[in-house]
Design a protein around this motif. Structure first.
Motif, PDB file in Angstrom:
ATOM      1  N   LYS A   1      12.413  32.753 -30.182  1.00  0.00           N
ATOM      2  CA  LYS A   1      11.865  31.935 -29.087  1.00  0.00           C
ATOM      3  C   LYS A   1      12.692  30.665 -28.912  1.00  0.00           C
ATOM      4  O   LYS A   1      12.916  30.211 -27.803  1.00  0.00           O
ATOM      5  N   ARG A   2      13.156  30.102 -30.024  1.00  0.00           N
ATOM      6  CA  ARG A   2      14.010  28.917 -29.948  1.00  0.00           C
ATOM      7  C   ARG A   2      15.309  29.265 -29.223  1.00  0.00           C
ATOM      8  O   ARG A   2      15.849  28.466 -28.479  1.00  0.00           O
ATOM      9  N   GLY A   3      15.802  30.486 -29.440  1.00  0.00           N
ATOM     10  CA  GLY A   3      17.003  30.946 -28.749  1.00  0.00           C
ATOM     11  C   GLY A   3      16.765  31.061 -27.253  1.00  0.00           C
ATOM     12  O   GLY A   3      17.632  30.703 -26.451  1.00  0.00           O
ATOM     13  N   ALA A   4      15.600  31.562 -26.856  1.00  0.00           N
ATOM     14  CA  ALA A   4      15.260  31.678 -25.435  1.00  0.00           C
ATOM     15  C   ALA A   4      15.200  30.297 -24.784  1.00  0.00           C
ATOM     16  O   ALA A   4      15.685  30.107 -23.663  1.00  0.00           O
ATOM     17  N   ILE A   5      14.628  29.347 -25.480  1.00  0.00           N
ATOM     18  CA  ILE A   5      14.533  27.980 -24.953  1.00  0.00           C
ATOM     19  C   ILE A   5      15.928  27.368 -24.814  1.00  0.00           C
ATOM     20  O   ILE A   5      16.246  26.753 -23.796  1.00  0.00           O
ATOM     21  N   MET A   6      16.772  27.567 -25.822  1.00  0.00           N
ATOM     22  CA  MET A   6      18.134  27.023 -25.754  1.00  0.00           C
ATOM     23  C   MET A   6      18.931  27.694 -24.648  1.00  0.00           C
ATOM     24  O   MET A   6      19.704  27.034 -23.948  1.00  0.00           O
ATOM     25  N   LEU A   7      18.759  28.992 -24.474  1.00  0.00           N
ATOM     26  CA  LEU A   7      19.466  29.686 -23.404  1.00  0.00           C
ATOM     27  C   LEU A   7      19.048  29.123 -22.048  1.00  0.00           C
ATOM     28  O   LEU A   7      19.889  28.886 -21.187  1.00  0.00           O
ATOM     29  N   ALA A   8      17.766  28.887 -21.874  1.00  0.00           N
ATOM     30  CA  ALA A   8      17.286  28.291 -20.627  1.00  0.00           C
ATOM     31  C   ALA A   8      17.895  26.906 -20.422  1.00  0.00           C
ATOM     32  O   ALA A   8      18.325  26.573 -19.315  1.00  0.00           O
ATOM     33  N   ARG A   9      17.966  26.109 -21.479  1.00  0.00           N
ATOM     34  CA  ARG A   9      18.565  24.765 -21.373  1.00  0.00           C
ATOM     35  C   ARG A   9      20.018  24.849 -20.945  1.00  0.00           C
ATOM     36  O   ARG A   9      20.471  24.075 -20.104  1.00  0.00           O
ATOM     37  N   VAL A  10      20.750  25.790 -21.525  1.00  0.00           N
ATOM     38  CA  VAL A  10      22.165  25.929 -21.189  1.00  0.00           C
ATOM     39  C   VAL A  10      22.321  26.412 -19.747  1.00  0.00           C
ATOM     40  O   VAL A  10      23.165  25.908 -19.004  1.00  0.00           O
ATOM     41  N   LEU A  11      21.507  27.366 -19.347  1.00  0.00           N
ATOM     42  CA  LEU A  11      21.661  27.954 -18.019  1.00  0.00           C
ATOM     43  C   LEU A  11      21.295  27.008 -16.887  1.00  0.00           C
ATOM     44  O   LEU A  11      21.804  27.153 -15.776  1.00  0.00           O
ATOM     45  N   VAL A  12      20.429  26.040 -17.150  1.00  0.00           N
ATOM     46  CA  VAL A  12      20.069  25.088 -16.085  1.00  0.00           C
ATOM     47  C   VAL A  12      20.877  23.798 -16.153  1.00  0.00           C
ATOM     48  O   VAL A  12      20.769  22.963 -15.263  1.00  0.00           O
ATOM     49  N   ASN A  13      21.701  23.655 -17.151  1.00  0.00           N
ATOM     50  CA  ASN A  13      22.488  22.426 -17.319  1.00  0.00           C
ATOM     51  C   ASN A  13      23.756  22.510 -16.479  1.00  0.00           C
ATOM     52  O   ASN A  13      24.605  23.370 -16.693  1.00  0.00           O
ATOM     53  N   THR A  14      23.913  21.609 -15.545  1.00  0.00           N
ATOM     54  CA  THR A  14      25.082  21.634 -14.671  1.00  0.00           C
ATOM     55  C   THR A  14      26.365  21.284 -15.412  1.00  0.00           C
ATOM     56  O   THR A  14      27.443  21.658 -14.963  1.00  0.00           O
ATOM     57  N   GLN A  15      26.277  20.592 -16.529  1.00  0.00           N
ATOM     58  CA  GLN A  15      27.488  20.286 -17.302  1.00  0.00           C
ATOM     59  C   GLN A  15      28.041  21.531 -17.965  1.00  0.00           C
ATOM     60  O   GLN A  15      29.210  21.594 -18.312  1.00  0.00           O
ATOM     61  N   ALA A  16      27.215  22.541 -18.139  1.00  0.00           N
ATOM     62  CA  ALA A  16      27.643  23.788 -18.788  1.00  0.00           C
ATOM     63  C   ALA A  16      28.319  24.729 -17.807  1.00  0.00           C
ATOM     64  O   ALA A  16      28.768  25.792 -18.189  1.00  0.00           O
ATOM     65  N   GLY A  17      28.392  24.356 -16.547  1.00  0.00           N
ATOM     66  CA  GLY A  17      29.003  25.206 -15.529  1.00  0.00           C
ATOM     67  C   GLY A  17      28.004  25.530 -14.453  1.00  0.00           C
ATOM     68  O   GLY A  17      26.999  24.847 -14.273  1.00  0.00           O
ATOM     69  N   THR A  18      28.268  26.580 -13.724  1.00  0.00           N
ATOM     70  CA  THR A  18      27.386  27.001 -12.650  1.00  0.00           C
ATOM     71  C   THR A  18      26.035  27.380 -13.217  1.00  0.00           C
ATOM     72  O   THR A  18      25.968  28.142 -14.184  1.00  0.00           O
ATOM     73  N   THR A  19      24.987  26.848 -12.631  1.00  0.00           N
ATOM     74  CA  THR A  19      23.643  27.148 -13.111  1.00  0.00           C
ATOM     75  C   THR A  19      23.236  28.541 -12.686  1.00  0.00           C
ATOM     76  O   THR A  19      23.748  29.096 -11.725  1.00  0.00           O
ATOM     77  N   ASP A  20      22.308  29.112 -13.457  1.00  0.00           N
ATOM     78  CA  ASP A  20      21.859  30.469 -13.185  1.00  0.00           C
ATOM     79  C   ASP A  20      20.341  30.462 -13.039  1.00  0.00           C
ATOM     80  O   ASP A  20      19.636  30.083 -13.902  1.00  0.00           O
TER      81      ASP A  20
END
Length: 118
Positions: free
Chosen positions: A99-118
């Protein structure tokens, strides 16, 4: 009443006097190879602000198969600005059921500094 409060204060002080560093209650089990203790130790180090110690113990736990430790490694990389590695680790942890992995994946995917958001 004042004596009771003073006694409670001193008991609390001495109860924690043996804890010299963060996560010391997990250290013995972590050194013995308990992957969950390694994860808890890593999480404690990360919470106290020592990312290097946190990464060391999280890597050991992740190599032992603890998927939450993999997610914690993702969080450590994310906090250091290594978004590509954070995303890869978060995806692996999420697929493995963390579950912590799912939360981190969501954080990465919505972070504009990480690239294009998904």
């Amino acid at each position: 009443m004042k004596q009771l409060i003073a006694l409670m204060f001193f008991m609390t002080f001495f109860a924690h006097a043996s804890d010299t560093e963060p996560g010391s209650q997990y250290l013995q089990a972590a050194e013995a190879g308990d992957r969950r203790a390694q994860y808890f130790l890593a999480d404690t180090w990360f919470s106290s602000g020592d990312s290097a110690q946190a990464a060391l113990w999280a890597e050991k736990a992740a190599k032992g198969g603890d998927v939450d430790a993999m997610a914690l490694l993702s969080q450590i990389h994310f906090s250091q600005g290594d978004y590509a590695q954070a995303k890869a680790l978060a995806q692996q942890a999420n697929i493995a059921g963390s579950k912590r992995g799912a939360i981190m994946l969501a954080r990465v995917l919505v972070n504009t500094q990480a690239g294009t958001t998904d």
